[in-house]
Every structure is written in structure tokens, then in C-alpha cells.
Design an enzyme around this catalytic site. Sequence first.
Site, PDB file in Angstrom:
ATOM      1  N   THR A   1       4.370 126.263  21.186  1.00 45.58           N
ATOM      2  CA  THR A   1       3.848 127.251  20.265  1.00 45.58           C
ATOM      3  C   THR A   1       4.833 127.465  19.122  1.00 45.58           C
ATOM      4  O   THR A   1       6.027 127.386  19.310  1.00 45.58           O
ATOM      5  CB  THR A   1       3.678 128.580  21.018  1.00 45.58           C
ATOM      6  OG1 THR A   1       2.806 128.373  22.125  1.00 45.58           O
ATOM      7  CG2 THR A   1       3.132 129.667  20.128  1.00 45.58           C
TER       8      THR A   1
ATOM      9  N   GLY B   1       2.368 129.867  29.244  1.00 50.34           N
ATOM     10  CA  GLY B   1       1.762 131.120  28.837  1.00 50.34           C
ATOM     11  C   GLY B   1       1.336 132.025  29.961  1.00 50.34           C
ATOM     12  O   GLY B   1       1.407 133.256  29.849  1.00 50.34           O
TER      13      GLY B   1
END
Length: 329
Positions: free
Chosen positions: A189, A243
Site C-alpha cells: 500500500t 490488512g
Amino acid sequence: MQRRNFLKKSTAATAGLISGPILASPQNITGPTIEKNHKPVKPIVICTWNFLNASSKAWEVLKEGGSSLDAVTQGVMVEENDTSNQTVGVGGRPDRDGNVSLDACIMDKDGNCGAVLALQNIANPILVARKVMEETPHVMLAGKGAEQFAYEMGFKKTNLLTEKSKQEWLEWKKTSQYKPIINIENHDTIGMLAIDKKGDISGACTTSGMGYKMAGRVGDSPIIGAGLFVDNEIGGATATGMGEEVVRTVGSFLIVELMRQGKSPQEACEEGVKRIMAKNKGRDDFQIGFIAINKKGETGSYCIHPGFTFRSYSEEGHVNNPSESYIKS
């Protein structure tokens, strides 16, 4: 330790399939993680990994007196538009059905926020997330609803699957099993935090998510409080890595709250990782990296395994900072 090695810690099941660009390398690491500054540092931008072009673009906005919100928007868009980056935006690795779906969120100085989840066929999810924040009464739009909203806002339909990512997906299909594979990360990310000349803080986070994920999977990146959180009185934090583990501790919110209680950004990031590890006793087969900034422009970062870095850009220089890690080798 290069970014690729960071990923390998949690991508053993797909070793050899990932060939994305290495964004961090030892020769580019030019300074230590910043913990304390004698005077407030502004403007300043920081981002996960060695995204030199993204941080440069954000600094360009800040240097000209632009807002932190515009800076993070334009900064992360650089990676969304970079087809050589197979972890963000156009060219991102698809899910197991061959569809590229994107997640993003954004948060401004007033606590306003917007997010899109599992968005397909739109090249710049961060812009759609900002439209959700500015043009709707909602915070999150998902899937087909998010896509339809994007078209209504004037965004054009775009094929997100590049030939390179398609061929890698087809190769993956030859040996993969269609079931959840634990501890597969396959992505980096980009999370970005900025303070402008007025001292206002904003943040953005965008990703194509886990490579070859189950259709519909959403990680922490577009979840306000998990992948990103900003409190203009205190500071901001953002995350990269597995995540699911960040969501379970509402990691970015936790780090900002720890700063509210008096911890430095560095101390808060360390505590954030330690909370995650405390809930995963006996496990070290996944990765998390946090970065944070407080109102003074002091920064910090921490990760589980060595190899994570973050970019910072201010009047003090443009630096790729190595992160300290919970596991030392």
C-alpha cells in the site's frame, strides 16, 4: 534489506511469482527514522516505502503553498497511474477471477473522510474517495455502487488489467488452489500523511490489495481508523502490510490515540506493532508497517520484520528512512 525481502516473509506460498519493482534499496536509505525535532517542521510529507516520485509530487504542492489534502491526493495518484507498480492502481494484480479491484480512503484536517472499496474499472480510486467525502453524505461506497458513482462524477471506464499482470495471473492459476491462503500479502500500500504551511494535516491511502485475493476481499487500506487516521489536533498514522491484522486492532486510530496520550510518533508506532504481536502469540509469518506524524512534524515508523522504509520530504531534505523492527533479523 530490500522491500522484496519484506514481502517474502509473508509470501512463501507464492515465492517466485512476484516480480514487481523494488521500491526500497540499501543505497537509497540515507538517514535514520526521525523521532524528535527542536521546532515544528512544516510543511512536510511522509509516505510508506521508497515512493520517491509520489513524495516529490506531494512536496511540490506543499512548497507552493497548497493544502495538505491536495498534496496527499496528488502524491498517491502518482502510484495509482504507474503501471509498473503492480500493487496500486492501474496494473495492480487481480483477484482470483482475474479482476482488478481497488481500495482507497482520504481524510482531511476537519475529520471529513471518504472511501471506496472493491472498486473496478476506475483508474484513480483516491479521487473517487475524495468525491465521496466532498459530494455525498456518506463515508464509504463499495463495489458496483462505487463504480456507478464514479461514472456519475465524470470518471471514465478504464481497463485496469495490464498484460504483465494478466500473464502473471494466468501463470499463478496453473498451480494455485481456489481457497483462502493464509499469510499471503503480495502488495505494498501507499499511505501518505502531510502537514501544510498552515499546520493542517491530511492523509490518503490507496492499494490494489492482496494479489490473487478472493473476490470482494477488502483489507485495512480503505477503512478509516485501520489503514488511515488523522486528528488535526494530534497527528496522523497509516499502515501497510497484512490488512486483516491492522483491522483487528484498528491500528492507525490506536497510534493517533497513543500520541494523544503523550507518546512520540515512534513510541506509538512501536506500541501499535506490539499490540498486534500480542494478539498473535507464536506467529511471525506476516508483515505490518506503520508510519506516523504528530502536529510538530515529528515522525516515526515501526514494522514486524526488517526491510520497511518510509519517505519524508521537508525543508530538511528528501530522505528514505529505515524503520526499526520488532524482529531484528
